[in-house]
Design an enzyme around this catalytic site. Structure first.
Site, mmCIF file in Angstrom:
data_model
loop_
_atom_site.group_PDB
_atom_site.id
_atom_site.type_symbol
_atom_site.label_atom_id
_atom_site.label_comp_id
_atom_site.label_asym_id
_atom_site.label_seq_id
_atom_site.Cartn_x
_atom_site.Cartn_y
_atom_site.Cartn_z
ATOM 1 C CB SER A 116 -0.906 0.009 1.238
ATOM 2 O OG SER A 116 -1.495 1.271 1.435
ATOM 3 N NE ARG B 246 -24.050 -9.004 -44.276
ATOM 4 C CZ ARG B 246 -22.938 -9.287 -44.969
ATOM 5 N NH1 ARG B 246 -21.883 -8.490 -44.899
ATOM 6 N NH2 ARG B 246 -22.900 -10.349 -45.763
#
Length: 318
Positions: free
Chosen positions: A140, A179
């Protein structure tokens, strides 16, 4: 699988709803991770094969320019490319792509089960596991003592993302006409992202499987934390032979409440109950607090959970 076998008899608390339930082994939990991934892979591999189909059908899926030879030409193209062919155009038949994407998302989810458990077990209060230490990874910026579960975090983040990408593939199935505008084009981003996420997930999952640090003494200490209540189900089973199931459940439930209030051991509180003490031999009841039967049962199921791993690994290799 190797991790599971190594810890097939390492006792720990099985947890339901985040609370101690009954004794299992860490090997059993790790074997469940492997079995979940095997289930996902066994479904995904056929989905990959089914998705490998040729895309060659002309503007509206009929190859009309080739007249009656359209199917022959399309099959020849597929053979040249070593791809499968289908009875018609899959421009608007997207089930195979959707199944592939969802198979990837499910596989990522199976790995995320492993990551979720690890993230829980590395917490300070539990402390049963630790991710492999890699210098410069997991610290950290503000708290130098921390060792964050980076691999588990990466996997869980990927699982959160994968659901959205899989949803895009389902939406693409709603394809207008021969399509559509936009539907299958959306797959072009979603499907590669799922493959990329899965690839990254299993880099981290392998790192965990190979380097996970297991703390058996902390697992044992946590088992003892509830002063014998981890064996409440087994104790109720012994008492039920003499007093019946419902009565046994009530007796153990009441004794557990006294344990919480007084800090005594569950066995002691059960034997203070005159009806229990008069009906059940104290030595027989004490045996219910022996973890050995639970360890043996967990080891048995660990072997069973791992049964399909070799075949799946072999299939992946081929």
């Amino acid at each position: 699988a190797a991790l599971a076998r190594r810890h097939a008899e390492t006792p720990m608390a099985g947890r339901t709803y985040g609370q101690h339930a009954a004794t299992i082994t860490f090997g059993h939990r790790a074997a469940s991770w492997a079995a979940g991934m095997v289930d996902a892979l066994d479904a995904l591999m056929p989905a990959i094969d089914r998705a490998m189909v040729v895309s060659y059908a002309g503007p509206v899926g009929t190859l009309a320019a080739f007249e009656e030879r359209g199917p022959e030409v399309r099959d020849a193209v597929a053979a040249e490319l070593k791809l499968q062919t289908t009875d018609g155009s899959w421009h608007v038949l997207r089930a195979r792509r959707a199944a592939l994407g969802h198979g990837l998302a499910i596989l990522i989810g199976a790995a995320a089960k492993m990551a979720r458990d690890i993230a829980d077990q590395v917490s300070t209060e539990v402390g049963e596991l630790a991710e492999p230490h890699i210098p410069g990874r997991g610290g950290s910026s503000a708290m130098p003592h921390k060792r964050n579960p980076v691999s588990a975090t990466v996997i869980l983040a990927a699982a959160n993302q994968s659901k959205a990408h899989a949803g895009v593939l389902l939406d693409a199935m709603v394809a207008a006409g021969e399509r559509p505008a936009g539907a299958w084009m959306a797959e072009w981003a979603a499907l590669p992202q799922l493959f990329g996420l899965a690839s990254g997930v299993f880099v981290e999952a392998r790192r965990l499987a190979e380097g996970l640090e297991v703390v058996p003494e902390r697992m044992r200490a946590n088992l003892e934390l509830t002063r014998g209540m981890i064996s409440a189900d087994a104790a109720a089973g012994v008492i039920a032979h003499h007093l019946g199931r419902e009565a046994a459940h009530r007796k153990v439930e009441a004794a557990a409440a006294r344990v919480r209030a007084t800090g005594a051991m569950l066995l002691e509180e059960l034997l203070r109950d005159k009806e229990v003490a008069g009906a059940v031999d104290s030595e027989s009841l004490a045996l219910a607090f022996d973890w050995r039967p639970a360890i043996d049962a967990s080891a048995l199921w660990t072997d069973r959970l791992l049964t399909r791993v070799p075949a799946t690994v072999s299939a992946l290799g081929s």
